[in-house]
Design a protein around this motif. Structure first.
Motif, PDB file in Angstrom:
ATOM      1  N   TYR A   1       0.867  -1.356   0.113  1.00  0.00           N
ATOM      2  CA  TYR A   1       0.069  -0.003  -0.039  1.00  0.00           C
ATOM      3  C   TYR A   1       0.739   1.384  -0.114  1.00  0.00           C
ATOM      4  N   CYS A   2       0.267   2.341  -0.797  1.00  0.00           N
ATOM      5  CA  CYS A   2       1.121   3.622  -0.847  1.00  0.00           C
ATOM      6  C   CYS A   2       0.241   4.463  -0.473  1.00  0.00           C
ATOM      7  N   ASN A   3       0.563   5.639   0.438  1.00  0.00           N
ATOM      8  CA  ASN A   3      -0.113   6.833   0.668  1.00  0.00           C
ATOM      9  C   ASN A   3       0.669   7.937   0.460  1.00  0.00           C
ATOM     10  N   SER A   4       0.053   9.153  -0.066  1.00  0.00           N
ATOM     11  CA  SER A   4       0.551  10.141  -0.198  1.00  0.00           C
ATOM     12  C   SER A   4       0.181  11.271   0.702  1.00  0.00           C
ATOM     13  N   SER A   5       0.961  12.339   1.028  1.00  0.00           N
ATOM     14  CA  SER A   5       0.382  13.275   2.077  1.00  0.00           C
ATOM     15  C   SER A   5      -0.270  14.439   1.181  1.00  0.00           C
ATOM     16  N   THR A   6      -0.149  14.333  -0.110  1.00  0.00           N
ATOM     17  CA  THR A   6      -0.769  15.215  -1.089  1.00  0.00           C
ATOM     18  C   THR A   6      -1.410  14.627  -2.272  1.00  0.00           C
TER      19      THR A   6
ATOM     20  N   SER B   1      -2.624   4.189  -3.150  1.00  0.00           N
ATOM     21  CA  SER B   1      -2.478   3.285  -4.506  1.00  0.00           C
ATOM     22  C   SER B   1      -2.107   1.900  -3.772  1.00  0.00           C
ATOM     23  N   SER B   2      -2.326   0.765  -4.508  1.00  0.00           N
ATOM     24  CA  SER B   2      -1.960  -0.402  -3.983  1.00  0.00           C
ATOM     25  C   SER B   2      -1.670  -1.432  -5.184  1.00  0.00           C
ATOM     26  N   LEU B   3      -0.849  -2.368  -4.883  1.00  0.00           N
ATOM     27  CA  LEU B   3      -0.371  -3.274  -5.812  1.00  0.00           C
ATOM     28  C   LEU B   3      -0.702  -4.522  -5.316  1.00  0.00           C
ATOM     29  N   HIS B   4      -1.422  -5.437  -5.979  1.00  0.00           N
ATOM     30  CA  HIS B   4      -1.754  -6.762  -5.487  1.00  0.00           C
ATOM     31  C   HIS B   4      -1.521  -7.966  -6.462  1.00  0.00           C
ATOM     32  N   ILE B   5      -0.742  -8.930  -5.852  1.00  0.00           N
ATOM     33  CA  ILE B   5      -0.018 -10.019  -6.595  1.00  0.00           C
ATOM     34  C   ILE B   5      -1.057 -11.223  -6.018  1.00  0.00           C
ATOM     35  N   THR B   6      -1.550 -11.857  -7.108  1.00  0.00           N
ATOM     36  CA  THR B   6      -2.320 -13.234  -6.791  1.00  0.00           C
ATOM     37  C   THR B   6      -1.455 -14.298  -6.897  1.00  0.00           C
ATOM     38  N   ALA B   7      -1.228 -15.265  -6.023  1.00  0.00           N
ATOM     39  CA  ALA B   7      -0.679 -16.313  -6.142  1.00  0.00           C
ATOM     40  C   ALA B   7       0.796 -16.485  -6.315  1.00  0.00           C
ATOM     41  N   THR B   8       1.408 -15.550  -5.525  1.00  0.00           N
ATOM     42  CA  THR B   8       2.961 -15.211  -5.826  1.00  0.00           C
ATOM     43  C   THR B   8       3.909 -16.503  -6.287  1.00  0.00           C
ATOM     44  N   GLN B   9       4.719 -16.120  -7.093  1.00  0.00           N
ATOM     45  CA  GLN B   9       5.810 -16.932  -7.530  1.00  0.00           C
ATOM     46  C   GLN B   9       7.241 -16.612  -7.019  1.00  0.00           C
ATOM     47  N   THR B  10       8.321 -17.421  -6.963  1.00  0.00           N
ATOM     48  CA  THR B  10       9.496 -17.066  -6.461  1.00  0.00           C
ATOM     49  C   THR B  10      10.159 -16.007  -7.281  1.00  0.00           C
ATOM     50  N   THR B  11       9.530 -15.769  -8.798  1.00  0.00           N
ATOM     51  CA  THR B  11      10.005 -14.696  -9.596  1.00  0.00           C
ATOM     52  C   THR B  11       9.497 -13.431  -9.260  1.00  0.00           C
ATOM     53  N   ASP B  12       8.668 -13.264  -8.176  1.00  0.00           N
ATOM     54  CA  ASP B  12       8.043 -12.032  -7.990  1.00  0.00           C
ATOM     55  C   ASP B  12       8.998 -11.450  -6.815  1.00  0.00           C
TER      56      ASP B  12
END
Lengths: 111, 114
Positions: free
Chosen positions: A22-27, A72-83
Motif C-alpha cells: 500500500y502506498c499513501n501520499s500526504s498530497t 494506491s495499491s499493488l496486489h499480486i495473486t498467487a505469488t511465485q519465486t520470480t516475484d
C-alpha cells in the motif's frame, strides 16, 4: 514537503499466497507509477495510473489508484519465486513534476 | 537497443575528494534524471534535465553537488569535497519526452566514501 509512505516494509510469503503493498501520499497526486527492483538490480517500470479510481491488471498483478488520488495499491495473486524483489510506488504532485518514491516493500517468497 | 548506461559501476574515494559520475541515456531521450538510493530506501530525486537545461534541481542536497548535460545527451554528476554520508548508489534514468512517461533506469554507480 510531499511524502509518499509505503507499507509494509517487508513481506514474507509462501509461494502461492497473495501479496499486497500500500502506498499513501500526504498530497493529491497527478499520477502514480510502480517499479520493481530485483536484489542487486535497478528499478524497472511496471505501470502508471492517472485517473481517479483507476484499476489496471497485468497478469497476476492488480494496481489501483484511490478515488482521492492520494493512495494506491499493488496486489499480486498467487505469488511465485520470480516475484521476489522490492516494489516501489512513485508519485507526482503535478504533471511533469518530479517523482517522489516510497520506501518500498521488500517481498520474499518461500518455495 | 542499448539501455541507460552508467560509469563507473563502482567508485571508492576518500573523504574530501572530487568525483564525477557519468550517465549515457537511451538515444533520443530528452529527459534525464539523477537519483540517489541508500540501502533500504527508495530512490531520492536529485535533478531533472529536459534537453540541456536543468528543469528541476530542487533535490540536490547542497552546493557540493552539481550536474551538467552540455549537449543534451550524456550527463555528469559532480560531487565536490565528498563526505562519508554521500555513500550511496547513484541512479540515472531517462525518458522519451517531457517527463510523465516511463523512466528507464541505468544500473547505477555505487559510491563509497571512506
Amino acid at each position: 514537503g510531499q511524502q509518499v509512505m509505503q507499507i509494509p516494509q517487508y513481506q514474507h510469503v509462501q509461494e502461492g499466497e497473495d501479496f499486497t503493498t500500500y502506498c499513501n501520499s500526504s498530497t493529491t497526486l497527478s499520477n502514480i507509477q510502480w517499479y520493481k527492483q530485483r536484489p542487486g538490480g535497478h528499478p524497472v517500470f511496471l505501470i502508471q495510473l492517472v485517473k481517479s479510481g483507476e484499476v489496471k491488471k497485468q497478469k497476476r498483478l492488480t494496481f489501483q489508484f484511490g478515488e482521492a488520488k492520494k493512495n494506491s495499491s499493488l496486489h499480486i495473486t498467487a505469488t511465485q519465486t520470480t516475484d521476489v524483489g522490492t516494489y516501489f510506488c512513485a508519485g507526482r504532485r503535478q504533471q511533469g513534476g518530479k517523482l517522489i518514491f516510497g520506501q518500498g516493500t521488500e517481498l520474499s517468497v518461500k518455495p | 537497443g542499448a539501455g541507460v548506461s552508467q560509469t563507473p559501476s563502482n567508485k571508492v574515494t576518500e573523504k574530501g575528494k572530487y568525483v564525477e559520475l557519468r550517465c549515457d541515456p537511451i538515444s533520443g531521450h530528452t529527459a534525464l534524471y539523477w537519483y540517489r538510493q541508500s540501502l533500504g530506501q527508495g530512490p531520492e530525486f536529485l535533478i531533472y534535465f529536459q534537453g540541456t537545461g536543468a528543469a528541476d534541481d530542487s533535490g540536490l542536497p547542497n552546493d557540493r553537488f552539481f550536474a551538467v548535460r552540455p549537449e543534451g545527451s550524456v550527463s555528469t554528476l559532480k560531487i565536490q569535497r565528498t563526505e562519508r554520508g554521500d555513500s550511496a548508489v547513484y541512479l540515472c534514468a531517462s525518458s522519451p519526452d517531457r517527463g510523465d512517461e516511463t523512466q528507464y533506469f541505468g544500473p547505477g554507480t555505487r559510491l563509497l566514501v571512506l
